[in-house]
Design an enzyme around this catalytic site. Structure first.
Site, PDB file in Angstrom:
ATOM      1  N   LYS A 128      82.693  51.700   2.798  1.00  0.00           N
ATOM      2  CA  LYS A 128      81.717  51.222   3.526  1.00  0.00           C
ATOM      3  C   LYS A 128      80.606  50.937   2.263  1.00  0.00           C
ATOM      4  O   LYS A 128      79.607  50.011   2.652  1.00  0.00           O
ATOM      5  CB  LYS A 128      81.202  51.853   4.566  1.00  0.00           C
ATOM      6  N   SER A 151      90.502  54.840   3.421  1.00  0.00           N
ATOM      7  CA  SER A 151      89.487  54.181   3.954  1.00  0.00           C
ATOM      8  C   SER A 151      87.937  54.771   3.545  1.00  0.00           C
ATOM      9  O   SER A 151      87.036  54.905   2.648  1.00  0.00           O
ATOM     10  CB  SER A 151      88.912  53.753   5.588  1.00  0.00           C
TER      11      SER A 151
END
Lengths: 313, 313
Positions: free
Chosen positions: A52, A302
Site C-alpha cells: 500500500k 501483499s
C-alpha cells in the site's frame, strides 16, 4: 483514465527515493511442495509492511505543491491509512484519516504513530463518507482512495515492474485481490512488459466478489464477508474492475484452511512474516485447483501485518 | 591454520552456485528504537534457514573427489546437521549424522528430510563421540566439526564478506557467538576488508562462556547452560578462541527477556522470522549496554529456525 505502463514507470521514479525495492525470495521446499518455481516479491518487507505504501506514496508525490499543502485524506482503518499517513509525513503535509470508533487500538496507534490526524466516526459507511466529506470541505485536502484511484493503481503496479525486472522470464504472476488496486496495477505492468504472461488472482472463498464479478460481467459486491484475510474484504471498484476483466486470466478462490496452512508454511520454511492476504496469493499454488506445474510463477505478497498475539494456529 | 580473507573469498566462489546471496534489510522503526543505522544480513533466509549452510557447503566442496566419495560425518542435533546433510546431498555424497536418541522429532525429521543418514546414540558426549569415531572408522567419512574447522570458519565468513560488499561503510559488525565459527569468520572478513571496523559479539547472559573466556584469557566452558537461544549453548573452540581474542572488540551479554523482546520486535516490524540466536545479536543494540548511538551497524542474523507452536510470548 486507465493507467499505462508509462504511468507505472513514472510512479516508480517518483517513489524510488522513499520506498524499498523489496527483494524477490525463493524457497526450495516451497517449490517442491507446490511443484512450480516460485518467486516471492516481498511487499511484506515494504515500508509500513505492505504494498500500500507504493500507491499512497505515488499519490502524495503526484500532487502540486499547492495541492499538497492542503493535505490528503481517506477513510480506512487498515494498511492504506498507515501508508498514506507515512507518505504524507515524508512529504511534510497533513494526512486526515477517518476511522470508525470501534477500530482496534493497534490500528489507531499505528496511524497515529505515522503522524496521521485521526477523526473517529460511527462504524457505518454513511458516517465514514459524511465525515470524510466534511473534512475535505474544511481543509481542501485531496482524497486518496485506497484503490479506485489511477495514481494508486499506478503505484501498486511498481511491485510487478520490479519483479519482472529481476525475474524477466516468468510464465505467471499471481496477486491477491480485494479492491483490485494491486491486481490491476500488476496486470497492466505484467502484460505490457511480457507478451503472453498469465495474470491470476487469489481471492478468499469467503470474500469471492471478484470471482463472482468476473463470472457475471458486472461488479457483484460481497455483503459482510468474513475471512481471516482481512485485507481482502473490500469489493472491486469501477476503475479496477474493467482492467481486471480485460487483463486477468482468472480469479482462483482459496479456502480459509488453505490460507492458514499456506501462511504457516511460508513462515516456517521461507522465514518471512506474511499476513493472511499474502497467503491467499501463495494459496493458489498450494491448493492446486489449477495446474501451474513446472511453471515459473511470480507471487506478489501483499504484506506482513499480523498480530503476533493472535496467530491462527 | 587460521583462515584468511583469501580463504573466505575462495569459499565464497566455492559455495556461490549452491548458497543464497541473502539480502541485507533495513527497518526504519528498528533504527529509531535503537538509535543507530542497522543493516540486517539475513542468514535466516539462507538455505536450511541458517548461516550454517555456508560453512558446511564450503567443507563439502573442499573435499577431493576421493574423499568426498566416502562421505562426511558429524555429531549435532541442530542446524549444522541439517546444513551438512543438504550440502552432501547436493554433492551427491553420504552424510552420517550422530544424534542423541532424545533429540526432538522435528530435528530428526529435518535431517532425514535432507537425506542425512542418522545414527542414534545415548544422550551423552561420550556416546556421541564414540559413536562418531566408530562411523568414521567404518566409512572413512571426513569429520566436519560445526565450528572448530578452518573450512567451516572460512565458509561462515562469507556472510560478512557479502555484507561489506553491499554496505561498505559500516562502523560496526555484530554477530552472535556460540562455538565461535560465525564470529571468527566474521571478524576475519570484516577486519581485513575495512581497517578500523569494530567487531562485537552478542552472547546470552545465561551462556556467557565467551564473555568469561575473553576476561580470563583462557577458554572457560559453560556447564549445562540454559538459554532460549539454543543455537548458542556450545562453548568456544581452540581454533575460534584465538581469532576472537585477537580481532573481536568485546562480547556483550544479552538477558533472556531482552532476547525475547528483540525477537518479537523484529518479527513485528521487520517482518522476518528470526530465531532467538539471531535476536541475541540485535539484542546488543536493543539493551544498549554499550553506546553505538548514530553508528552504521551491520548485524548478522544467524537463522530463522523456530517452532511456531511454541513461541515465547
Amino acid at each position: 483514465m486507465t493507467p499505462t505502463l508509462a504511468d507505472i514507470r513514472a510512479a516508480a521514479e517518483r517513489i524510488k527515493p522513499y520506498a524499498h525495492r523489496t527483494p524477490v525470495l525463493t524457497c526450495e521446499s516451497l517449490n517442491q511442495k507446490v511443484g512450480a518455481r516460485v518467486f516471492l516479491k516481498c511487499e511484506n518487507l515494504q515500508k509500513v509492511g505492505a504494498f500500500k505504501f507504493r500507491g499512497a506514496c505515488n499519490a502524495v508525490y503526484s500532487l502540486t505543491n499547492e495541492e499538497a499543502a492542503r493535505g490528503v485524506c481517506t477513510h480506512s482503518s487498515g494498511n492504506h491509512a498507515q501508508a498514506l499517513a507515512l507518505a504524507a509525513k515524508i512529504r511534510g503535509i497533513p494526512a486526515y484519516i477517518v476511522m470508525p470508533n470501534n477500530a482496534p487500538s493497534v490500528k489507531k496507534n499505528a496511524v497515529a504513530g505515522y503522524g496521521g490526524r485521526i477523526t473517529f466516526c460511527e462504524p457505518t459507511l454513511e458516517a465514514r463518507e459524511s465525515t470524510l466529506d466534511r473534512i475535505r470541505l474544511e481543509t481542501g485536502a485531496t482524497l486518496v482512495h485506497p484503490y479506485n484511484d489511477e495514481r494508486v493503481v499506478a503505484g501498486q503496479g511498481t511491485a510487478a515492474l520490479e519483479l519482472l525486472e529481476d525475474i524477466p522470464d516468468l510464465d505467471v504472476v499471481i496477486a491477491p485481490v480485494g479492491g483490485g488496486g494491486l491486481l490491476s496495477g500488476t496486470a497492466i505492468a505484467a502484460t505490457e512488459l511480457k507478451k503472453g504472461i498469465r495474470v491470476i488472482a487469489g481471492e478468499p472463498e469467503m470474500a469471492d466478489d471478484a470471482f463472482r464479478s468476473m463470472r457475471e460481467g458486472v461488479i457483484v459486491p460481497s455483503i459482510n464477508p468474513k475471512t481471516i484475510a482481512d485485507g481482502l474484504l473490500t469489493s472491486l471498484g469501477t476503475l479496477t474492475f474493467p482492467i481486471i476483466q480485460k487483463q486477468v486470466e482468472q480469479i482462483v478462490t482459496v479456502s480459509e484452511a488453505g490460507i492458514v496452512e499456506t501462511m504457516k508454511y511460508v513462515w516456517e520454511r521461507a522465514k518471512i512474516v506474511i499476513e493472511p492476504s499474502s497467503a491467499v496469493a501463495v494459496g493458489v499454488l498450494w491448493e492446486k485447483k489449477i495446474d501451474l506445474g513446472g511453471l515459473r510463477v511470480g507471487v506478489i505478497l501483499s504484506g506482513g501485518n499480523v498480530d503476533l498475539e493472535k496467530l491462527p494456529w
